[in-house]
Scaffold this active site. Structure first.
Site, short mmCIF file in Angstrom:
data_model
loop_
_atom_site.label_atom_id
_atom_site.label_comp_id
_atom_site.label_asym_id
_atom_site.label_seq_id
_atom_site.Cartn_x
_atom_site.Cartn_y
_atom_site.Cartn_z
N ASP A 347 42.82 57.19 -23.90
CA ASP A 347 43.50 55.90 -23.99
C ASP A 347 43.94 55.57 -22.57
O ASP A 347 43.48 55.83 -21.69
CB ASP A 347 44.96 56.47 -24.35
N GLU A 348 44.22 54.08 -22.76
CA GLU A 348 44.71 53.34 -21.35
C GLU A 348 43.72 53.40 -20.24
O GLU A 348 43.94 53.69 -19.29
CB GLU A 348 45.93 54.04 -21.07
#
Ligand SMILES: *[C@@H]1O[C@H](CO)[C@@H](O)[C@H](O)[C@H]1NC(C)=O
Ligand SMILES: *[C@@H]1O[C@H](CO)[C@@H](O)[C@H](O)[C@H]1NC(C)=O
Ligand SMILES: *[C@@H]1O[C@H](CO)[C@@H](O)[C@H](O)[C@H]1NC(C)=O
Ligand SMILES: *[C@@H]1O[C@H](CO)[C@@H](O)[C@H](O)[C@H]1NC(C)=O
Length: 544
Positions: A347-348
């Site tokens: 993620d991210e």
């Protein structure tokens, strides 16, 4: 359309603003707002028939009796539940009471109740199993229609869940009395979803092993079955790796805020005995700043004006030493954690740092990679393949899927943000198993009793066909670590996670919040009694 949706938003805002005021304007009466139920089960069983006959329950006169196949898991569970039941009465539990005493007790009890529960036969009909898994059978029958009851399941896991239900069915007659009762009932129960998880982030703050152990107890009381251990992140690397010990020596907050191999094994075994899987997450290529304290070359140096600026970004996929390192680490992880699933994060991922770095740009040009999502794809694919070659399955956060990374079939996509309906639809329409967390962020606080927003969320709430619905493995409540530590972690999790637990275990039709309130009140008191510092869920009241 825009006006309409603004109106909806406005009505929604007004409702959220005024609901507390409306609640607060109840005509108050003395006493608890929601008196706890007596012997109701949380999460609510799939099928329960109430017979309407109450029996007395005395630990001294009662015994668990193994009549089917045996398992060390069952022996240990009987010890635990004997202790829990003795806590409930406030009387001391004696394992082998003398016959004489039994007769005397019995005479006094019979004075006010005709029936006294004597035996629970525990009948495991299938083979013993050592490790909980996604495929484990947690279904059970609990027949309490006589002073001898029967608990039947094909597997030790079903027996564990049934013992929890049995212990919850026993209640105090009144707050001041120590007399316990159990109502006659027939239960056939099984979970709606096989993956019912709780994520704990132990990187942003360290959570002690003692609190994690308590958390596992609380999970068992809610029939949750996956501890998703978000063990490392940017801020600290508390996992002690046998192969790379400097990772925690340099990357933990302090040298004693760590999880040694013995700690990790203790947690895995403690969870196993309660039918809880421990699924670790080693989030890469982002969220890895603490990895770079010991191994800076794993990370991408960020550049300003063609010079390294001292900052580090995500892992450096251009560094060919990264892959043997990841392979060694993942080999260790798959070996240390017996569960078949490893969460790989994803993620991210911060693309700006990659963009600034000339080595990355040169590598992308040489490899004909034209986008940063393409670069992420190259990295993630290698890691997912490593995990598959090690005989395990991967989970990834939604970004990996949304960025179009080609994933091997069976890779689980974990939804955590954005539009739940569209995302769950998209994931399952591409044939990937899905896990939902979007609506179950325990770190997001709102006004008192905010278990209700967790209760209002259903993992099947998206437009899709039967096949798509079947791909939903379940969900997880997420306890991110920014503002929790040993002082508040358990209070913040319990009993709010109980709402998630019921959504994941009970039938889809179980969604009457007004009915649930009273049961949750009992369940919160029950958890308190058992040493879990659960917070009051719904307003004024008391626990004995
Ligand atoms: C058990 O019986 C008592 C007394 O009849 C009743 O108050 C209580 O609600 C019952 N509990 C359940 C779970 O049926
Ligand atoms: C255990 O349960 C099975 C299945 O219901 C039943 O056939 C068997 O007789 C039971 N065993 C005992 C000892 O009660
Ligand atoms: C990149 O593309 C060029 C031109 O199409 C090709 O000659 C070269 O082999 C490609 N390189 C890689 C690593 O795929
Ligand atoms: C879902 O899929 C559609 C069609 O491919 C796409 O346009 C949309 O952006 C996707 N949205 C999400 C949240 O996945």
């Amino acid at each position: 359309m825009a006006n309409f949706s603004n109106m909806v938003r406005c009505v929604f805002l007004l409702t959220t603003l005024f609901v507390p005021i409306i609640l607060g304007s109840f005509i108050e009466k003395p006493g608890p707002r929601y008196p706890p139920t007596k012997g109701e089960v949380w999460p609510k069983p799939q099928n329960q028939v109430k017979i309407g006959i109450r029996m007395a329950f005395e630990m001294e006169q009662f015994q668990f009796k193994i009549v089917g196949n045996n398992s060390p898991l069952i022996d240990e569970a009987i010890e635990r539940y004997s202790f829990i039941l003795s806590l409930q009465s406030g009387r001391k539990h004696q394992r082998k009471p003398s016959n004489r005493r039994m007769k005397n007790e019995r005479r006094t009890r019979l004075a006010d109740d005709d029936l006294v529960m004597k035996v629970l036969n525990i009948n495991m009909t299938g083979q013993d199993e050592a490790w909980p898994s996604l495929q484990m059978d947690e279904s059970y029958w609990l027949n309490i229609d006589d002073v001898t009851g029967n608990l039947i399941s094909a597997s030790p896991w079903g027996i564990l869940r049934g013992l929890e239900t049995f212990s919850q069915a026993i209640y105090r007659g009144s707050p001041l009395s120590k007399d316990l009762f159990i109502n006659q009932t027939l239960i056939y129960d099984f979970p709606r979803f096989p993956h019912r998880g709780l994520l704990l982030d132990t990187s942003r703050h360290y959570t002690s092993v003692t609190k994690i152990i308590k958390m596992l107890d609380g999970m068992a009381y809610n029939k949750l079955n996956v501890f998703h251990w978000h063990i490392v992140d940017d801020q600290s690397f508390p996992y002690v790796s046998a192969k790379f010990p400097t990772m925690s020596q340099l990357g933990s907050f302090t040298p004693d805020l760590i999880y040694t191999p013995a700690d990790v094994q203790r947690i895995i075994q403690y969870a196993r005995r309660r039918g809880i899987r421990v699924m670790p997450e080693y989030d890469t290529p982002g969220h890895t700043r603490s990895w770079g304290v010991a191994y800076p070359s794993l990370l991408t140096q960020c550049y300003t004006d063609d010079k390294p600026n001292g900052d580090y970004g995500p892992m450096n996929p251009a560094n060919q030493d990264l892959y043997p390192f990841m392979k060694d680490l993942l080999t260790e992880i798959v070996d240390v954690f017996p569960d078949k699933y490893v969460h790989l994060g994803g993620d991210e991922v911060e693309f700006d740092c990659w963009k600034s770095n000339p080595e990355i740009n040169a590598y992308m040009a040489a490899m004909n990679i034209t986008t940063f999502t393409g670069l992420e794809e190259v990295y993630i694919q290698k890691i997912v393949d490593m995990v598959r070659d090690l005989g395990a399955y991967s989970l990834v956060w939604q970004e990996v899927f949304l960025n179009g990374v080609k994933l091997p079939p069976g890779t689980v996509v974990h939804a955590w943000t954005g539009n739940q309906q569209i995302l769950m639809y998209n994931i399952t329409s591409k044939g990937f198993p899905a896990l939902l967390s979007t609506c179950w962020y325990l770190d997001h606080l709102s006004n008192g009793g905010d278990w209700q927003k967790f209760y209002n969320c259903d993992p099947h709430n998206f437009p899709g066909n039967e096949e798509q619905k079947k791909l939903v493995m379940g969900g997880e409540a997420c306890m991110w670590g920014e503002v929790i530590d040993d002082n508040n972690v358990l209070q913040r999790i319990f009993p709010r996670v109980s709402a998630t637990a019921e959504k994941l275990w009970s039938a889809a039709e179980v969604n009457d919040m007004e009915e649930a309130r009273f049961r949750l009140e009992e369940h919160y008191c029950r958890m308190n009694k058992r040493g879990i510092p659960a917070q009051p869920p719904s307003g004024p009241g008391f626990c004995v």
